[in-house]
Design a protein around this motif. Sequence first.
Motif, short mmCIF file in Angstrom:
data_model
loop_
_atom_site.label_atom_id
_atom_site.label_comp_id
_atom_site.label_asym_id
_atom_site.label_seq_id
_atom_site.Cartn_x
_atom_site.Cartn_y
_atom_site.Cartn_z
N ASP A 190 0.83 -1.20 0.00
CA ASP A 190 0.00 0.00 0.00
C ASP A 190 0.87 1.26 0.00
N LEU A 191 1.83 1.31 -0.92
CA LEU A 191 2.76 2.43 -1.01
C LEU A 191 2.06 3.68 -1.51
N LYS A 192 2.55 4.83 -1.06
CA LYS A 192 2.04 6.11 -1.54
C LYS A 192 2.73 6.54 -2.83
N SER A 193 3.82 5.87 -3.17
CA SER A 193 4.53 6.13 -4.44
C SER A 193 3.82 5.37 -5.55
N SER A 194 3.58 6.02 -6.67
CA SER A 194 2.92 5.32 -7.77
C SER A 194 3.89 4.42 -8.52
N VAL A 195 5.19 4.69 -8.34
CA VAL A 195 6.23 3.86 -8.97
C VAL A 195 7.22 3.42 -7.90
N ALA A 196 7.50 2.12 -7.87
CA ALA A 196 8.49 1.58 -6.92
C ALA A 196 9.23 0.42 -7.59
N TYR A 197 10.52 0.35 -7.30
CA TYR A 197 11.35 -0.66 -7.96
C TYR A 197 12.52 -0.98 -7.04
N VAL A 198 12.70 -2.26 -6.74
CA VAL A 198 13.81 -2.69 -5.88
C VAL A 198 14.55 -3.81 -6.60
N LEU A 199 15.84 -3.63 -6.73
CA LEU A 199 16.69 -4.54 -7.51
C LEU A 199 17.89 -4.97 -6.69
N ASP A 200 18.20 -6.25 -6.71
CA ASP A 200 19.44 -6.75 -6.11
C ASP A 200 20.58 -6.36 -7.05
N GLN A 201 21.48 -5.52 -6.58
CA GLN A 201 22.52 -4.98 -7.46
C GLN A 201 23.50 -6.05 -7.94
N VAL A 257 14.87 -8.75 -9.50
CA VAL A 257 13.89 -7.74 -9.14
C VAL A 257 13.09 -8.25 -7.94
N LEU A 258 13.18 -7.55 -6.82
CA LEU A 258 12.49 -7.96 -5.60
C LEU A 258 11.12 -7.30 -5.44
N PHE A 259 10.94 -6.16 -6.04
CA PHE A 259 9.65 -5.46 -5.97
C PHE A 259 9.52 -4.59 -7.20
N SER A 260 8.31 -4.57 -7.76
CA SER A 260 8.12 -3.80 -8.99
C SER A 260 6.69 -3.28 -9.08
N LYS A 261 6.56 -1.98 -9.24
CA LYS A 261 5.25 -1.35 -9.40
C LYS A 261 5.37 -0.24 -10.44
N ASN A 262 4.68 -0.39 -11.53
CA ASN A 262 4.75 0.56 -12.65
C ASN A 262 6.19 0.88 -13.07
N PRO A 263 7.03 -0.13 -13.28
CA PRO A 263 8.46 0.11 -13.54
C PRO A 263 8.77 0.79 -14.85
N GLN A 264 7.87 0.70 -15.83
CA GLN A 264 8.14 1.26 -17.15
C GLN A 264 7.43 2.60 -17.39
N ALA A 265 6.74 3.10 -16.37
CA ALA A 265 6.07 4.40 -16.50
C ALA A 265 7.12 5.49 -16.61
N VAL A 266 6.98 6.36 -17.60
CA VAL A 266 7.94 7.45 -17.81
C VAL A 266 7.36 8.72 -17.20
N LEU A 267 8.08 9.26 -16.21
CA LEU A 267 7.59 10.40 -15.44
C LEU A 267 8.68 11.45 -15.25
N PRO A 268 8.29 12.67 -14.89
CA PRO A 268 9.31 13.67 -14.51
C PRO A 268 10.07 13.16 -13.29
N ILE A 269 11.38 13.45 -13.23
CA ILE A 269 12.21 12.90 -12.16
C ILE A 269 12.81 13.97 -11.25
N ALA A 270 12.46 15.23 -11.50
CA ALA A 270 12.90 16.33 -10.62
C ALA A 270 14.41 16.28 -10.40
N SER A 271 14.85 16.48 -9.16
CA SER A 271 16.28 16.63 -8.89
C SER A 271 17.08 15.33 -8.92
N ILE A 272 16.43 14.21 -9.16
CA ILE A 272 17.20 12.99 -9.41
C ILE A 272 18.04 13.18 -10.66
N THR A 273 17.63 14.14 -11.49
CA THR A 273 18.42 14.57 -12.65
C THR A 273 19.87 14.84 -12.26
#
Length: 326
Positions: free
Chosen positions: A74-85, A90-106
């Motif tokens: 029940d995450l408040k984030s519409s996109v979530a992705y967790v990967l074993d480096q 992939v341990l968790f994936s929610k809307n992984p291919q949605a393309v969205l603005p990324i703000a200061s992660i730029t």
Amino acid sequence: MKTFFTVALLSLSLLSFQGAAEAAATSSKSKASTTQTRKVKSVVLRKVAAAPLLRAVPTFGQVAGLHDVDDPLDLKSSVAYVLDQNTNEVLFSKNPQAVLPIASITKLMTALVVVESGLSLDEKLTVTDEDIDTEKFTRSRLAVGTTLTRGEMLHLALMASENRAAHALGRHYPGGLSAFVAAMNAKALSLGMADTHYVEPTGLSSRNQSSAKDLAALVNVTSQVPLLRDLSTSREARVALGKRLVQFRSTNGLLSNPLWDIGLQKTGFINEAGKCVVMQARMAGRQLIMVFLDSSGKASRIADAERMRKWLAERPSEATTASAKL
């Protein structure tokens, strides 16, 4: 005669008394009228002072309906992705291919391009009018005329998400800002970040967009650069701005949490993107890459990260497929 004067005096007294009574009544009415007028004024002023209701601007994710996708946490984030480096699992994936603005992660890509350029970190750069935010009109403690080394600008951009610092880094690239943005997009392409596009180095523009899978690839590369790891996980720094020592702090409160072992991080926020955060962190015996985008609420991205940490600790080998391929 005596009677006449007596009657006359009595009449005068009565007239005087009547006049005084009428004057008192008039004064009383005047006061009542003034009081009543003041009361009416007070009511009117209160009505005028009432502020209009403002509607919240929806994020791109809200407009696309990404928040309607259910997930086990029940995450408040519409996109979530967790990967074993290490294993790419992939341990968790929610809307992984949605393309969205990324703000200061730029700014992670901004920092990577600066470091790989080989430009001197000791060279002094000066903030000019060109570095003022004309996109969102945000403020900055780096006044026009501020001179810092490239290394200091890099530190403030990653740790405190300083927009003028990031813009100045791009502007002082060989060939100028346009060449720098071209280098950002070329680097993204070389990393296989097909969903990613940059138009400027700060993240203030909503046209800087990416997907969770692409950002995981970026975190994977930047987390292998010791300088970027150190600067992004720095909690605070004092910088000499003229004659003053000004303290800057990290935008990620999880760095102060002893339950977290974070190797690299970057936060982001603009209205179109919502609250965002990407991290590399060690937990549950694994080196993980975590991406949370378009989180609604002031502290929700941190709450989502905490919820994910607890979930992974309880189910270290479990994965979920709460994904929406858009």
